[in-house]
Design an enzyme around this catalytic site. Structure first.
Site, PDB file in Angstrom:
ATOM      1  N   LYS A 108      89.899   5.056   0.255  1.00 15.51           N
ATOM      2  CA  LYS A 108      90.389   3.532   0.110  1.00 15.51           C
ATOM      3  C   LYS A 108      90.990   3.594  -1.255  1.00 15.51           C
ATOM      4  O   LYS A 108      91.833   2.597  -1.739  1.00 15.51           O
ATOM      5  CB  LYS A 108      88.932   2.747   0.000  1.00 15.51           C
ATOM      6  CG  LYS A 108      88.899   1.364  -0.635  1.00 15.51           C
ATOM      7  CD  LYS A 108      89.494   0.447   0.364  1.00 15.51           C
ATOM      8  CE  LYS A 108      89.587  -1.108  -0.345  1.00 15.51           C
ATOM      9  NZ  LYS A 108      90.275  -1.955   0.448  1.00 15.51           N
ATOM     10  N   PRO A 158      80.056  -7.659  -3.455  1.00 14.79           N
ATOM     11  CA  PRO A 158      80.971  -7.915  -4.394  1.00 14.79           C
ATOM     12  C   PRO A 158      81.521  -6.335  -5.036  1.00 14.79           C
ATOM     13  O   PRO A 158      82.623  -5.951  -5.030  1.00 14.79           O
ATOM     14  CB  PRO A 158      80.725  -8.664  -5.666  1.00 14.79           C
ATOM     15  CG  PRO A 158      79.820  -9.501  -4.977  1.00 14.79           C
ATOM     16  CD  PRO A 158      79.215  -8.909  -3.842  1.00 14.79           C
TER      17      PRO A 158
END
Ligand code: NAD
Length: 295
Positions: free
Chosen positions: A171, A66
């Site tokens: 990203k 996560p």
């Protein structure tokens, strides 16, 4: 074919792990959730009992977790990856984490004799399942070349973005652009509609004019023009408001650290935080269209 350890078998990791097994690799899989491990076994991987068991014979160690704190804990805690893996193993973290967290993980791993890459992905669960992800990789060129055939079993575009952390930098900048462009596209559709154009007419014109962008032509936030858009399915995700908010916060932190001005990125973060507070956390991020229309 290689021995691969895969840790983190959630929405993204499950499909990525299955694609590695389909490609003929020997994959050992671990997740804190036993059902996720069982699903990976059904998809062709071998079950590991913990992180140490997962990485013992691995040449490549892939994590899909996560957030940065999970990556650091899985790497560096007692009984974690670095305590148990061969120093020849290559660490490949595909999670989306902060640029500085990726750089510190790679440098700490390097001090212990390990090579590490950050390799976050673009493309959601559908691309993870289909093996069509885009990988943005930061790290040494030789390590990138070693990882490339493995990443190609999970994606269709594999880019070397430069040294450690540059994959996360690519990203974070890309997803900030996406967050902003989705808001801008939604404002444009709303304005056009208020001025008397229906969504399809505006789409037909703007998708062939200078307003054209991915948020319009592949993921149109206005219901109608793009059949596969979440807008045509009550904004079910897709890519949730929570995920976009996470990525915009990472972009904000990265920008603060680099003294980069991201005025629109900041506003985008504030708007998605508002959607989150309105209870739209689990909706697709293109639900911002509905918010703007009602606002
Ligand atoms: P997820 O929450 O579905 O999966 C994470 C998995 O990690 C869970 O199964 C959890 O049990 C496991 N996990 C957590 N801590 C662990 C530990 N210590 N040891 C072993 N397993 C552990 O998340 P996801 O949607 O698969 O996303 C994973 C990463 O990919 C995130 O960083 C996310 O930002 C990024 N990402 C997601 C998407 C998307 O569309 N879902 C797209 C691009 C990137």
């Amino acid at each position: 074919m290689s021995n691969i350890a895969f840790i983190g078998l959630g929405n993204m990791g499950s499909g990525m792990c299955a694609n590695l097994a389909d490609a003929g690799h020997q994959v050992r899989a671990f997740d804190l959730n036993p059902q996720a491990v069982a699903n990976a076994v059904a998809a062709g991987a071998m079950a590991a009992t913990d992180a140490a068991d997962c990485v013992a014979d691995a040449a490549f160690i892939i994590t899909m977790l996560p957030a940065g704190k999970h990556v650091h804990s899985v790497y560096f805690d007692d009984g974690g990856v670095l305590a148990s893996a061969s120093k020849d193993a290559l660490l490949i973290d595909c999670s989306t984490i902060a640029v500085d967290e990726a750089r510190s993980a790679a440098s700490k791993a390097g001090e212990q004799g390990f090579s590490a890459l950050d390799a976050p992905v673009s493309g959601g669960v559908a691309a993870a399942n289909a093996g069509t992800l885009t990988f943005m990789v930061g790290g040494e060129t030789a390590d990138f070349e070693r990882a490339k055939p493995i990443l190609e079993a999970m994606g269709k575009n594999v880019f070397h973005a430069g040294p450690s952390g540059n994959g996360q930098a690519a990203k974070t900048a890309n997803n900030m652009l996406l967050g902003i462009s989705m808001i801008a596209t939604s404002e444009a559709f709303n304005l056009a509609e208020k001025l008397g154009l229906d969504a399809q007419t505006f789409f037909d014109i703007s998708s062939k004019a200078s307003g054209q962008c991915w948020s319009m032509t592949s993921y149109c936030p206005a219901p109608g023009p793009v059949a596969a858009s979440p807008a045509n399915n009550d904004y079910e995700p897709g890519f949730t408001v929570a995920m976009m908010l996470k990525d915009l916060r990472l972009a904000q932190d990265a920008a603060d650290g680099a003294s980069a001005s991201i005025a629109f990125g900041k506003q985008a973060e504030q708007l998605y935080a508002q959607l989150d507070q309105e209870g739209l956390t689990g909706k697709d991020f293109s639900v911002v269209m509905r918010h703007i229309k009602n606002g």
